[in-house]
Write a protein that holds these residues in place. Structure first.
Motif, mmCIF file in Angstrom:
data_model
loop_
_atom_site.group_PDB
_atom_site.id
_atom_site.type_symbol
_atom_site.label_atom_id
_atom_site.label_comp_id
_atom_site.label_asym_id
_atom_site.label_seq_id
_atom_site.Cartn_x
_atom_site.Cartn_y
_atom_site.Cartn_z
ATOM 1 N N PRO A 316 40.938 45.993 51.951
ATOM 2 C CA PRO A 316 40.594 47.003 50.937
ATOM 3 C C PRO A 316 40.734 46.438 49.529
ATOM 4 O O PRO A 316 41.589 45.581 49.256
ATOM 5 C CB PRO A 316 41.609 48.127 51.200
ATOM 6 N N ALA A 317 39.901 46.905 48.624
ATOM 7 C CA ALA A 317 39.957 46.432 47.244
ATOM 8 C C ALA A 317 41.252 46.824 46.556
ATOM 9 O O ALA A 317 41.653 46.194 45.573
ATOM 10 C CB ALA A 317 38.760 46.983 46.464
ATOM 11 N N THR A 318 41.949 47.837 47.095
ATOM 12 C CA THR A 318 43.202 48.305 46.482
ATOM 13 C C THR A 318 44.373 47.364 46.736
ATOM 14 O O THR A 318 45.462 47.594 46.216
ATOM 15 C CB THR A 318 43.555 49.701 47.024
ATOM 16 N N GLY A 326 45.507 34.307 38.612
ATOM 17 C CA GLY A 326 44.249 34.580 39.287
ATOM 18 C C GLY A 326 44.416 35.681 40.322
ATOM 19 O O GLY A 326 45.482 36.302 40.439
ATOM 20 N N PRO A 327 43.383 35.952 41.110
ATOM 21 C CA PRO A 327 43.488 37.008 42.126
ATOM 22 C C PRO A 327 44.522 36.657 43.192
ATOM 23 O O PRO A 327 44.533 35.539 43.715
ATOM 24 C CB PRO A 327 42.067 37.090 42.704
ATOM 25 N N ALA A 346 35.106 35.941 48.388
ATOM 26 C CA ALA A 346 33.764 35.474 48.755
ATOM 27 C C ALA A 346 32.706 36.479 48.362
ATOM 28 O O ALA A 346 31.609 36.118 47.928
ATOM 29 C CB ALA A 346 33.693 35.201 50.256
ATOM 30 N N MET A 347 33.042 37.775 48.468
ATOM 31 C CA MET A 347 32.076 38.821 48.124
ATOM 32 C C MET A 347 32.814 40.108 47.833
ATOM 33 O O MET A 347 33.773 40.465 48.534
ATOM 34 C CB MET A 347 31.068 39.020 49.262
ATOM 35 N N ASP A 348 32.380 40.791 46.790
ATOM 36 C CA ASP A 348 32.928 42.092 46.415
ATOM 37 C C ASP A 348 31.984 43.175 46.904
ATOM 38 O O ASP A 348 30.856 43.296 46.433
ATOM 39 C CB ASP A 348 33.102 42.170 44.893
ATOM 40 N N LEU A 349 32.432 43.981 47.874
ATOM 41 C CA LEU A 349 31.610 45.040 48.452
ATOM 42 C C LEU A 349 31.970 46.403 47.891
ATOM 43 O O LEU A 349 31.633 47.428 48.473
ATOM 44 C CB LEU A 349 31.761 45.051 49.975
ATOM 45 N N GLY A 350 32.652 46.435 46.767
ATOM 46 C CA GLY A 350 33.033 47.710 46.160
ATOM 47 C C GLY A 350 34.393 48.153 46.633
ATOM 48 O O GLY A 350 35.429 47.794 46.050
ATOM 49 N N ASP A 351 34.446 48.912 47.725
ATOM 50 C CA ASP A 351 35.733 49.381 48.245
ATOM 51 C C ASP A 351 36.400 48.350 49.140
ATOM 52 O O ASP A 351 37.565 48.513 49.512
ATOM 53 C CB ASP A 351 35.543 50.688 49.023
ATOM 54 N N LYS A 352 35.668 47.278 49.491
ATOM 55 C CA LYS A 352 36.238 46.215 50.322
ATOM 56 C C LYS A 352 35.952 44.861 49.695
ATOM 57 O O LYS A 352 35.007 44.704 48.924
ATOM 58 C CB LYS A 352 35.663 46.268 51.741
ATOM 59 N N ILE A 366 50.191 44.405 51.635
ATOM 60 C CA ILE A 366 50.702 45.577 50.925
ATOM 61 C C ILE A 366 49.539 46.247 50.188
ATOM 62 O O ILE A 366 48.829 45.608 49.416
ATOM 63 C CB ILE A 366 51.812 45.182 49.947
ATOM 64 N N ASP A 367 49.370 47.535 50.454
ATOM 65 C CA ASP A 367 48.316 48.306 49.806
ATOM 66 C C ASP A 367 48.857 48.952 48.537
ATOM 67 O O ASP A 367 50.012 49.387 48.491
ATOM 68 C CB ASP A 367 47.792 49.379 50.766
#
Length: 395
Positions: A316-318, A326-327, A346-352, A366-367
């Motif tokens: 999840p992006a959260t 960095g990330p 590798a790729m940002d799918l919005g929510d994932k 950890i979310d």
């Protein structure tokens, strides 16, 4: 007096003494129970306070990607050939013969421009050519006569050479005059605006009587023409999936507003360069359009089969932390200690997010990590909602 009081107490009935003794026992038991409860509550409060000092976190698991997967990307359609039709000569629009939406053939007349100034220049150039031709004939005759006179020694060689040179100059002037006529004749042909290829008129930006100016720097075109018998599909492919773009591949595209119809496109080529701003590769596909119901500028969803990089997982992006390093993603170790890992998106799918470096499948991540979370911090797993609700009710 004291003797009388003692006698009064000892002289009380047995029931009164029993009641007093029971009351004393109950009072003592109540005090002991109250003290015990206070000790228990104090101990629970101390335990709860200590637990609150340890951050509570929720964890999610990283999911492994299949070797091949479906990937949906945005794209847009363009006409196979599209051209703005500009005026090459200045004048006034005399007549137009086609309007928007009409299909035309190559060479078909679109409009006519009236050019009175150009017409006069053309007539003047033709007169100049006639004058040059007359000059050539006179110069040739004169040169021949002086050549004959030179043979009889009636004139000098210098004078004969001058006449020969004048004949050559007259011939050159004739060539220049003919070139000027040809140039103006070519411009005269541009008074007729014709279609350069088969297609559909997509714009008409002029009307009868409009002043037409030939502008070498461009400007608003008189017409716009597009060949939509075939279409070009453009889509931006993320860098992590560029290895999936191979010669001869086909994709499925769904055009919005066409009732979910799926059309097939075949790869023509790529830009063979990664865009620095977006980190994507521009790919071009050919799409047949026999009914010509696909329109230039249509937005489409492109579905292609992509090969994911090895060890790529989705989270999840959260879960992502943005810091100076960095990330990063916070992973929970076996001893409930935080491990901060550097990751590559590798790729940002919005929510994932698809992560191809830094994580393994089934890692406990950890979310919604807090900004204060650090390397090696001890945390505890958050209680499920049902258990938490029961504890609140007991409190």
């Amino acid at each position: 007096m004291s003797h009388e009081g003692t006698a009064a107490i000892t002289g009380r009935p047995p029931r009164v003494r029993l009641f007093l003794a029971a009351s004393l026992v109950l009072a003592t038991a109540g005090v002991v129970a109250g003290l015990s409860l206070r000790v228990v509550e104090s101990r629970e409060l101390s335990t709860w306070t200590q637990a609150q000092l340890t951050p509570s976190v929720q964890v999610v698991s990283a999911s492994a990607l299949d070797a091949t997967q479906g990937l949906t990307l945005p794209g847009h359609l363009d006409a196979w050939i599209a051209a703005p039709i500009h005026a090459r000569v200045s004048g006034y629009l005399k007549q137009w013969h086609v309007d928007i939406g009409q299909k035309v053939s190559a060479g078909q007349l679109l409009a006519v421009i009236e050019t009175p100034e150009l017409d006069q220049q053309f007539e003047q150039a033709k007169a100049g050519l006639v004058r040059a031709q007359a000059g050539v004939r006179l110069a040739d005759t004169t040169a021949k006569r002086w050549k004959n006179l030179l043979e009889s020694h009636s004139v000098s060689r210098q004078e004969a050479d001058e006449k020969a040179s004048e004949a050559e100059t007259a011939a050159a002037n004739q060539l220049a005059a003919r070139a000027d006529v040809d140039r103006l004749a070519a411009l005269e042909s541009f008074k007729r605006i014709v279609a350069p290829f088969d297609g559909t008129v997509t714009a008409r930006n002029t009307d009868i009587g409009d002043l037409i100016t030939a502008n070498a720097n461009g400007g608003e075109p008189l017409f716009s023409l597009a060949d939509t018998s075939r279409m070009r599909l453009y889509t931006q492919v993320p860098q992590g999936y560029t290895s999936s773009i191979v010669p001869g591949m086909t994709v499925k595209l769904r055009v919005l507003g066409h009732g979910g119809e799926v059309v097939e496109g075949k790869l023509i080529g790529t830009s063979r360069a990664i865009n620095r701003a977006s980190g994507t590769l521009l790919a071009q596909f050919e799409v047949e359009n026999p009914r010509q119901d696909l329109l230039p500028g249509d937005f489409v969803e492109v579905q292609l089969t992509a090969r994911a990089a090895a060890n790529t997982v989705t989270v999840p992006a959260t879960t992502l932390l943005f810091r100076a390093a960095g990330p990063q993603v916070a992973v929970l170790g076996q001893d409930n200690k935080v491990i901060l890992r550097d990751v590559h998106i590798a790729m940002d799918l919005g929510d994932k997010l698809e992560i191809d470096q830094g994580l393994q499948p089934h890692d406990r991540i950890i979310d919604h990590p807090t900004d204060s979370l650090g390397q090696g911090d001890v945390v505890r797993l958050a209680l499920p909602l049902a258990e938490g609700s029961r504890r609140e009710k007991r409190a």
